[in-house]
Write an enzyme that holds these catalytic residues in place. Structure first.
Site, PDB file in Angstrom:
ATOM      1  N   ASP A 182       2.135  -2.765   6.914  1.00  0.00           N
ATOM      2  CA  ASP A 182       2.687  -2.772   8.274  1.00  0.00           C
ATOM      3  C   ASP A 182       2.623  -1.387   8.917  1.00  0.00           C
ATOM      4  O   ASP A 182       2.746  -0.371   8.232  1.00  0.00           O
ATOM      5  CB  ASP A 182       4.142  -3.252   8.193  1.00  0.00           C
ATOM      6  CG  ASP A 182       4.689  -3.618   9.560  1.00  0.00           C
ATOM      7  OD1 ASP A 182       3.890  -3.832  10.490  1.00  0.00           O
ATOM      8  OD2 ASP A 182       5.923  -3.663   9.703  1.00  0.00           O
ATOM      9  N   ASN A 217       0.157  -0.446  11.431  1.00  0.00           N
ATOM     10  CA  ASN A 217      -1.127  -0.038  12.029  1.00  0.00           C
ATOM     11  C   ASN A 217      -1.020   0.137  13.535  1.00  0.00           C
ATOM     12  O   ASN A 217      -1.524   1.116  14.100  1.00  0.00           O
ATOM     13  CB  ASN A 217      -2.196  -1.119  11.790  1.00  0.00           C
ATOM     14  CG  ASN A 217      -2.656  -1.186  10.359  1.00  0.00           C
ATOM     15  OD1 ASN A 217      -2.337  -0.307   9.573  1.00  0.00           O
ATOM     16  ND2 ASN A 217      -3.400  -2.225  10.028  1.00  0.00           N
ATOM     17  N   THR A 258       0.266 -16.358   9.790  1.00  0.00           N
ATOM     18  CA  THR A 258       0.207 -17.528  10.681  1.00  0.00           C
ATOM     19  C   THR A 258       0.903 -17.222  12.014  1.00  0.00           C
ATOM     20  O   THR A 258       0.686 -17.911  12.998  1.00  0.00           O
ATOM     21  CB  THR A 258       0.884 -18.750  10.011  1.00  0.00           C
ATOM     22  OG1 THR A 258       2.125 -18.331   9.435  1.00  0.00           O
ATOM     23  CG2 THR A 258       0.019 -19.337   8.913  1.00  0.00           C
ATOM     24  N   GLU A 259       1.743 -16.199  12.020  1.00  0.00           N
ATOM     25  CA  GLU A 259       2.448 -15.820  13.254  1.00  0.00           C
ATOM     26  C   GLU A 259       1.651 -14.804  14.084  1.00  0.00           C
ATOM     27  O   GLU A 259       1.929 -14.599  15.269  1.00  0.00           O
ATOM     28  CB  GLU A 259       3.832 -15.218  12.915  1.00  0.00           C
ATOM     29  CG  GLU A 259       4.867 -16.235  12.418  1.00  0.00           C
ATOM     30  CD  GLU A 259       4.608 -16.729  11.002  1.00  0.00           C
ATOM     31  OE1 GLU A 259       4.048 -15.960  10.186  1.00  0.00           O
ATOM     32  OE2 GLU A 259       4.939 -17.897  10.708  1.00  0.00           O
ATOM     33  N   ASN A 260       0.644 -14.171  13.473  1.00  0.00           N
ATOM     34  CA  ASN A 260      -0.127 -13.140  14.195  1.00  0.00           C
ATOM     35  C   ASN A 260      -0.995 -13.716  15.323  1.00  0.00           C
ATOM     36  O   ASN A 260      -1.502 -12.963  16.159  1.00  0.00           O
ATOM     37  CB  ASN A 260      -1.005 -12.319  13.237  1.00  0.00           C
ATOM     38  CG  ASN A 260      -0.223 -11.323  12.395  1.00  0.00           C
ATOM     39  OD1 ASN A 260      -0.602 -10.995  11.278  1.00  0.00           O
ATOM     40  ND2 ASN A 260       0.893 -10.823  12.927  1.00  0.00           N
ATOM     41  N   TRP A 261      -1.144 -15.060  15.386  1.00  0.00           N
ATOM     42  CA  TRP A 261      -1.887 -15.666  16.510  1.00  0.00           C
ATOM     43  C   TRP A 261      -1.165 -15.435  17.837  1.00  0.00           C
ATOM     44  O   TRP A 261      -1.748 -15.635  18.906  1.00  0.00           O
ATOM     45  CB  TRP A 261      -2.070 -17.176  16.289  1.00  0.00           C
ATOM     46  CG  TRP A 261      -2.890 -17.509  15.089  1.00  0.00           C
ATOM     47  CD1 TRP A 261      -2.432 -17.994  13.895  1.00  0.00           C
ATOM     48  CD2 TRP A 261      -4.323 -17.381  14.941  1.00  0.00           C
ATOM     49  NE1 TRP A 261      -3.481 -18.158  13.021  1.00  0.00           N
ATOM     50  CE2 TRP A 261      -4.648 -17.799  13.636  1.00  0.00           C
ATOM     51  CE3 TRP A 261      -5.357 -16.948  15.781  1.00  0.00           C
ATOM     52  CZ2 TRP A 261      -5.954 -17.796  13.138  1.00  0.00           C
ATOM     53  CZ3 TRP A 261      -6.653 -16.956  15.291  1.00  0.00           C
ATOM     54  CH2 TRP A 261      -6.936 -17.375  13.988  1.00  0.00           C
ATOM     55  N   ARG A 309       6.228  -2.801   1.218  1.00  0.00           N
ATOM     56  CA  ARG A 309       6.064  -2.966   2.661  1.00  0.00           C
ATOM     57  C   ARG A 309       6.169  -1.595   3.295  1.00  0.00           C
ATOM     58  O   ARG A 309       7.197  -0.912   3.167  1.00  0.00           O
ATOM     59  CB  ARG A 309       7.121  -3.889   3.262  1.00  0.00           C
ATOM     60  CG  ARG A 309       6.918  -4.008   4.781  1.00  0.00           C
ATOM     61  CD  ARG A 309       7.754  -5.040   5.451  1.00  0.00           C
ATOM     62  NE  ARG A 309       7.306  -5.182   6.833  1.00  0.00           N
ATOM     63  CZ  ARG A 309       7.279  -6.310   7.506  1.00  0.00           C
ATOM     64  NH1 ARG A 309       7.693  -7.421   6.961  1.00  0.00           N
ATOM     65  NH2 ARG A 309       6.848  -6.339   8.761  1.00  0.00           N
ATOM     66  N   GLU A 335       9.896  -6.625  -7.833  1.00  0.00           N
ATOM     67  CA  GLU A 335      10.594  -5.396  -7.428  1.00  0.00           C
ATOM     68  C   GLU A 335      10.045  -4.995  -6.044  1.00  0.00           C
ATOM     69  O   GLU A 335       8.834  -4.858  -5.874  1.00  0.00           O
ATOM     70  CB  GLU A 335      10.338  -4.271  -8.432  1.00  0.00           C
ATOM     71  CG  GLU A 335      10.690  -4.623  -9.875  1.00  0.00           C
ATOM     72  CD  GLU A 335      12.170  -4.946 -10.091  1.00  0.00           C
ATOM     73  OE1 GLU A 335      13.006  -4.452  -9.314  1.00  0.00           O
ATOM     74  OE2 GLU A 335      12.471  -5.707 -11.029  1.00  0.00           O
TER      75      GLU A 335
HETATM   76  C1  FPP Z   1       0.339  -4.923  10.391  1.00  0.00           C
HETATM   77  O1  FPP Z   1       0.516  -3.849  11.283  1.00  0.00           O
HETATM   78  C2  FPP Z   1      -1.055  -5.064  10.071  1.00  0.00           C
HETATM   79  C3  FPP Z   1      -1.831  -6.136  10.377  1.00  0.00           C
HETATM   80  C4  FPP Z   1      -1.317  -7.323  11.113  1.00  0.00           C
HETATM   81  C5  FPP Z   1      -3.246  -6.156  10.028  1.00  0.00           C
HETATM   82  C6  FPP Z   1      -3.594  -5.544   8.715  1.00  0.00           C
HETATM   83  C7  FPP Z   1      -5.013  -5.199   8.772  1.00  0.00           C
HETATM   84  C8  FPP Z   1      -5.603  -4.160   8.163  1.00  0.00           C
HETATM   85  C9  FPP Z   1      -4.943  -3.233   7.211  1.00  0.00           C
HETATM   86  C10 FPP Z   1      -7.030  -3.873   8.418  1.00  0.00           C
HETATM   87  C11 FPP Z   1      -7.887  -4.724   7.607  1.00  0.00           C
HETATM   88  C12 FPP Z   1      -8.145  -5.960   8.331  1.00  0.00           C
HETATM   89  C13 FPP Z   1      -8.512  -7.100   7.794  1.00  0.00           C
HETATM   90  C14 FPP Z   1      -8.475  -8.316   8.642  1.00  0.00           C
HETATM   91  C15 FPP Z   1      -8.940  -7.192   6.368  1.00  0.00           C
HETATM   92  P1  FPP Z   1       1.008  -4.141  12.762  1.00  0.00           P
HETATM   93  O2  FPP Z   1      -0.182  -4.311  13.612  1.00  0.00           O
HETATM   94  O3  FPP Z   1       1.963  -5.301  12.742  1.00  0.00           O
HETATM   95  O4  FPP Z   1       1.741  -2.801  13.092  1.00  0.00           O
HETATM   96  P2  FPP Z   1       3.011  -2.595  14.007  1.00  0.00           P
HETATM   97  O5  FPP Z   1       4.193  -3.116  13.222  1.00  0.00           O
HETATM   98  O6  FPP Z   1       3.044  -1.118  14.152  1.00  0.00           O
HETATM   99  O7  FPP Z   1       2.774  -3.323  15.284  1.00  0.00           O
END
Ligand code: FPP
Length: 228
Positions: A12, A14, A58-61, A173, A192
């Protein structure tokens, strides 16, 4: 010292990282993929057998199409460019999650990657893609019912995406968020859990080693009591 077979990670942060650096969430995903590669390589050095990475829920859509398309094209490009390298390193790739909403090019790329690397045994990297734990458990119940099986723990586990994969020993996480977000709810009963403040693109091998070392010292009782 606890044996370590399986590490699961919610990568989490990115989006926040990309916004902070370049006002662009997708830049964070690009960097996040680089961190992912480093962690896979380090897991091999640490002789970890299974690494499960939450890439798309499934919620990322619910995110804007531009971000969804970027994530899937990042995955497609990554597979195209790196699949031979991964295969040569004897990495087995497995995708867990529902394929129902995925487009045909993603489905064919991930199926080919799985087929090619099926017999590799250096490490198994499970990428959770369009994954949701509640759906996974519900689907397992449906399959049990459809096949007229008894409702037992082993039948339930054998119908999860993670069939034959041991439960994670560690769940990490990143991103300073303290929730499970519908990830491996059945499988983490005795895992853990380590919450890390850093955003995923900033997470590094030293952070990973620190967690592994702390894990090894934990007195894991699995509900029992033991004399130390
Ligand atoms: C969560 O960060 C991350 C993701 C939803 C995507 C994870 C993807 C990668 C590490 C890149 C590799 C990609 C694939 C498809 C293999 P967030 O975007 O929810 O961050 P935020 O909490 O700061 O918004």
């Amino acid at each position: 010292m606890n044996p370590l077979n399986h590490v699961a990670i919610i990568m989490d942060g990115n989006g926040r990282w990309g916004l902070k650096k370049r006002n662009n969430r997708n830049y964070g995903h690009t960097q996040g993929l680089k961190t992912l590669e480093k962690i896979v390589n380090h897991s091999i050095e640490k002789k970890i057998q299974y690494l499960t990475l939450f890439a798309f829920s499934t919620e990322n859509w619910k995110r804007p199409n531009s971000e969804i398309n970027f994530l899937f094209s990042l995955l497609n490009k990554f597979l195209k460019k790196k699949i031979k390298y991964l295969h040569n390193k004897h990495i087995k790739l497995k995708f867990i999650g529902s394929r129902k909403k995925l487009n045909s090019s993603i489905i064919s790329n991930i199926s080919n990657a799985e087929k090619l690397t099926k017999k590799n045994n250096q490490i198994q990297v499970n990428i959770a893609l369009n994954y949701g734990s509640r759906d996974e458990i519900l689907e397992s119940f449906k399959k049990i019912k459809k096949n007229g099986l008894n409702l037992t723990k082993s039948n339930l586990e054998n119908n999860l995406y993670t069939k034959k994969i041991p439960d994670p020993d560690i769940l990490i996480r990143t991103g300073n968020t303290h929730r499970l977000s519908n990830f491996m709810l059945w499988q983490i009963a005795y895992t853990e859990i380590f919450f890390v403040e850093k955003l995923w693109p900033d997470f590094n091998i030293r952070d990973f080693d620190k967690i592994i070392n702390n894990f090894k010292k934990i007195n894991r009782r699995f509900g029992a009591i033991n004399e130390e």
